[in-house]
Design a protein around this motif. Structure first.
Motif, short mmCIF file in Angstrom:
data_model
loop_
_atom_site.label_atom_id
_atom_site.label_comp_id
_atom_site.label_asym_id
_atom_site.label_seq_id
_atom_site.Cartn_x
_atom_site.Cartn_y
_atom_site.Cartn_z
N SER A 28 -5.32 0.56 -6.99
CA SER A 28 -3.92 0.48 -7.38
C SER A 28 -3.30 -0.84 -6.93
CB SER A 28 -3.13 1.65 -6.78
OG SER A 28 -3.59 2.89 -7.26
N LEU A 29 -3.69 -1.32 -5.75
CA LEU A 29 -3.20 -2.60 -5.26
C LEU A 29 -3.67 -3.75 -6.16
CD1 LEU A 29 -3.71 -2.17 -1.42
CD2 LEU A 29 -1.53 -2.46 -2.59
N GLU A 30 -4.93 -3.71 -6.52
CA GLU A 30 -5.46 -4.77 -7.37
C GLU A 30 -4.80 -4.74 -8.75
OE1 GLU A 30 -9.89 -4.84 -5.30
OE2 GLU A 30 -9.65 -4.14 -7.36
N ALA A 51 0.83 -1.21 0.00
CA ALA A 51 0.00 0.00 0.00
C ALA A 51 0.86 1.25 0.00
CB ALA A 51 -0.94 0.00 1.21
N LEU A 52 1.97 1.23 0.75
CA LEU A 52 2.85 2.39 0.78
C LEU A 52 3.42 2.70 -0.60
CD1 LEU A 52 4.94 1.99 4.07
CD2 LEU A 52 2.95 3.44 3.66
N VAL A 53 3.86 1.66 -1.29
CA VAL A 53 4.50 1.88 -2.59
C VAL A 53 3.47 2.30 -3.64
CG1 VAL A 53 5.81 0.78 -4.45
CG2 VAL A 53 6.44 0.39 -2.07
N ALA A 54 2.29 1.67 -3.62
CA ALA A 54 1.23 2.11 -4.54
C ALA A 54 0.85 3.56 -4.25
CB ALA A 54 0.01 1.19 -4.41
N GLY A 55 0.74 3.90 -2.97
CA GLY A 55 0.42 5.28 -2.59
C GLY A 55 1.52 6.24 -2.95
N ASN A 56 2.77 5.78 -2.84
CA ASN A 56 3.90 6.63 -3.20
C ASN A 56 3.85 6.97 -4.69
OD1 ASN A 56 7.40 6.59 -3.50
ND2 ASN A 56 6.34 7.88 -2.04
N GLY A 57 3.44 6.00 -5.51
CA GLY A 57 3.28 6.28 -6.93
C GLY A 57 2.24 7.35 -7.19
N ARG A 58 1.13 7.28 -6.49
CA ARG A 58 0.09 8.30 -6.65
C ARG A 58 0.58 9.66 -6.16
NH1 ARG A 58 -5.93 6.08 -5.57
NH2 ARG A 58 -6.24 8.26 -6.11
N GLN A 59 1.33 9.66 -5.08
CA GLN A 59 1.85 10.92 -4.57
C GLN A 59 2.86 11.54 -5.56
OE1 GLN A 59 3.76 10.65 -0.74
NE2 GLN A 59 3.62 12.85 -0.37
N LEU A 60 3.71 10.71 -6.16
CA LEU A 60 4.67 11.20 -7.14
C LEU A 60 3.96 11.72 -8.39
CD1 LEU A 60 7.48 8.50 -6.87
CD2 LEU A 60 7.54 10.85 -6.05
N ALA A 61 2.88 11.06 -8.77
CA ALA A 61 2.11 11.55 -9.93
C ALA A 61 1.55 12.93 -9.64
CB ALA A 61 0.97 10.57 -10.25
N LEU A 87 4.28 0.46 -7.86
CA LEU A 87 4.61 1.87 -8.06
C LEU A 87 4.08 2.35 -9.41
CD1 LEU A 87 6.07 4.28 -6.75
CD2 LEU A 87 8.12 3.59 -8.02
N ASN A 88 4.23 1.53 -10.45
CA ASN A 88 3.68 1.88 -11.76
C ASN A 88 2.17 2.06 -11.70
OD1 ASN A 88 5.89 2.04 -13.62
ND2 ASN A 88 6.11 -0.18 -13.55
N SER A 89 1.51 1.16 -11.00
CA SER A 89 0.05 1.23 -10.88
C SER A 89 -0.37 2.52 -10.18
CB SER A 89 -0.47 0.02 -10.12
OG SER A 89 -1.87 0.08 -9.94
N GLY A 90 0.35 2.87 -9.10
CA GLY A 90 0.03 4.10 -8.40
C GLY A 90 0.26 5.34 -9.26
N LEU A 91 1.33 5.33 -10.06
CA LEU A 91 1.59 6.46 -10.96
C LEU A 91 0.44 6.63 -11.95
CD1 LEU A 91 5.39 5.88 -11.64
CD2 LEU A 91 4.40 7.99 -10.74
N ARG A 92 -0.02 5.52 -12.53
CA ARG A 92 -1.13 5.59 -13.48
C ARG A 92 -2.40 6.10 -12.83
NH1 ARG A 92 0.63 0.42 -15.09
NH2 ARG A 92 -1.16 -0.47 -14.00
N ASP A 93 -2.72 5.54 -11.65
CA ASP A 93 -3.95 5.94 -10.98
C ASP A 93 -3.89 7.37 -10.47
OD1 ASP A 93 -4.96 3.46 -11.48
OD2 ASP A 93 -4.68 2.68 -9.45
N GLY A 94 -2.67 7.87 -10.28
CA GLY A 94 -2.52 9.24 -9.84
C GLY A 94 -2.57 10.26 -10.96
N GLY A 95 -2.72 9.78 -12.20
CA GLY A 95 -2.86 10.68 -13.34
C GLY A 95 -1.62 10.82 -14.19
#
Length: 439
Positions: free
Chosen positions: A427-429, A157-167, A191-199
């Protein structure tokens, strides 16, 4: 629970249900079967200490302070809470020994603990049907075993969230420096998933930089991370889609990486840095210069509210009054915070048992599996591990808390930059689906 989670849960949890059924079919004489009365309630907390990799001595220290507080208040339903502690030394054999000791000592639960060796410690616990409440979230088994009750979304969750925060920070090219371990292998897709979901749909895939957990220098990894973030263009330009960013998730060695990185990169403000709480914490910022720390501006993703949030005041009061100035306890450490939350869950679950009911591994599991949601004073959503609450992701079914927080180092302080939580369930899924596809 979302419709998507309901639709997918049957497939995602079939294996877990089967495993749980097999666990319940064992022998009838159980460890951890203290009858109601004056006998203490025995639990265990473990974590590594005095190793060359990540050390978490504050977690057992927090557990001991919690027990002193509870016992001073009259115990749990009138019974004394006895906390056993164990050092797993970041070693598979010693992690298994800690678990075996919990079985031998008739512990009714392992609570608020840290270990990356899930295969070693979970098997003995499952054999004895001892619940594992509030692990730190490193090992896959913490999110698959029917005996595990995580209070956060773990490192995934931290890494997925980190991707969204970086996005949100408009990072177009990202290098991820992570441990060269099985647990580390799952991080790039998340991390890739979080970046995508973060825009950051136009961002390039992250550059995956593997690094040893116990290195004394990360010069090579730092150079590779800079080259990956630059994407073949001038350092700082970030290539297509935004700026250049480097995120490091190396636990207790993150400060060593940033030291190596600083020596190569200098003070170029165009390269933004990021990490997750636990890898970047207030004590690290203080050690590296406070307001003048090179970590100033670093993004950090956490599980819980910022350390200065008043919701932590009850924990801080217990530490002041019952830790006896134990310098192992840092109330800003997410490991210490996880232990506090895990013991909150334990106490609430045990106090919900009927008067006179035996405190056993079975009665505790039944309360966690079927009881009411457990509040944690707003530090997490109310926690419940009913079948319908579990995550619709094959590799993470036991996650029930998919929320993270955004923080950042500003003027020498790790502070919250967004009110409330961010939910990274999707993002996790998606991140795990990407991982399966890539493999």
């Amino acid at each position: 629970m979302t419709a998507r989670r309901r639709a997918h849960k049957v497939t995602a949890l079939a294996a877990v249900t089967a495993a749980f059924a097999s666990l319940l079919s064992g022998c009838s004489l159980l460890p951890g079967t203290a009858e109601a009365g004056d006998d203490p309630i025995t639990v265990m907390t473990w974590a590594p200490d005095k190793t060359k990799a990540t050390n978490m001595p504050g977690m057992p220290a927090m557990a001991e302070a919690y027990a002193r507080w509870v016992n001073a208040e009259g115990g749990i339903n009138g019974r004394r809470l006895e906390v056993l502690t164990c050092n797993d030394h970041n070693d598979t054999v010693k992690a298994a020994r800690c678990a075996s000791r919990a079985v031998k000592e008739d512990a009714v639960a392992v609570v608020g603990s840290y270990s990356q060796h899930g295969r070693s410690f979970m098997s003995p616990l499952e054999g004895a049907r001892i619940p594992y409440i509030g692990g730190y979230g490193l090992a896959d088994e913490e999110f698959t075993s029917p005996l595990s009750y995580p209070v956060n979304g773990g490192l995934p969750a931290l890494v997925a969230g980190n991707g969204r925060q970086l996005a949100a920070g408009e990072c177009g090219r990202v290098s991820l420096v992570r441990p060269d371990t099985t647990a580390g292998d799952q991080l790039p897709p998340l991390l890739n998933s979080g970046l995508r979901d973060g825009g950051a749909a136009g961002a390039a895939p992250v550059s995956d930089i593997r690094a040893p957990e116990d290195a004394t220098s990360y010069r090579t990894a730092a150079q590779q991370a800079l080259e990956g973030a630059a994407g073949g263009s001038a350092v700082g330009s970030g290539g297509a889609g935004g700026g250049a960013c480097i995120t490091a998730v190396l636990g207790g060695r993150t400060d060593t990486f940033f030291d190596s990185f600083r020596r190569i990169q200098g003070n170029d403000p165009q390269i933004r840095t990021a990490s997750v709480l636990g890898s970047v914490r207030q004590s690290l910022v203080d050690r590296t210069g406070g307001a003048d720390s090179p970590l100033d501006g670093t993004y950090a993703t956490g599980w819980y509210p910022g350390a200065d949030d008043p919701r932590w005041n009850p924990m801080k009061k217990v530490v002041r009054e019952h830790a006896f100035k134990d310098n192992r306890i840092d109330t800003a450490d997410p490991g210490v915070q996880t232990t506090w939350i895990a013991y909150t869950v334990l106490r609430t679950a045990l106090e919900s048992l009927d008067d006179g009911a035996a405190v056993t591994t079975e009665s505790l599991r039944k309360t966690l599996d079927e009881g009411r949601p457990i509040p944690t004073g707003g530090l997490t959503p109310d926690l419940r591990w009913h079948y319908e609450d579990l995550l619709a992701a094959h590799d993470f079914p036991r996650i029930v808390n998919t929320q993270v927080t955004y923080q950042r180092v500003r003027q020498g302080r790790v502070v919250s930059v967004r009110k409330g939580f961010v939910d990274v369930e999707e993002s996790l899924e998606a991140g795990r689906e990407d991982s399966v596809t890539d493999n």
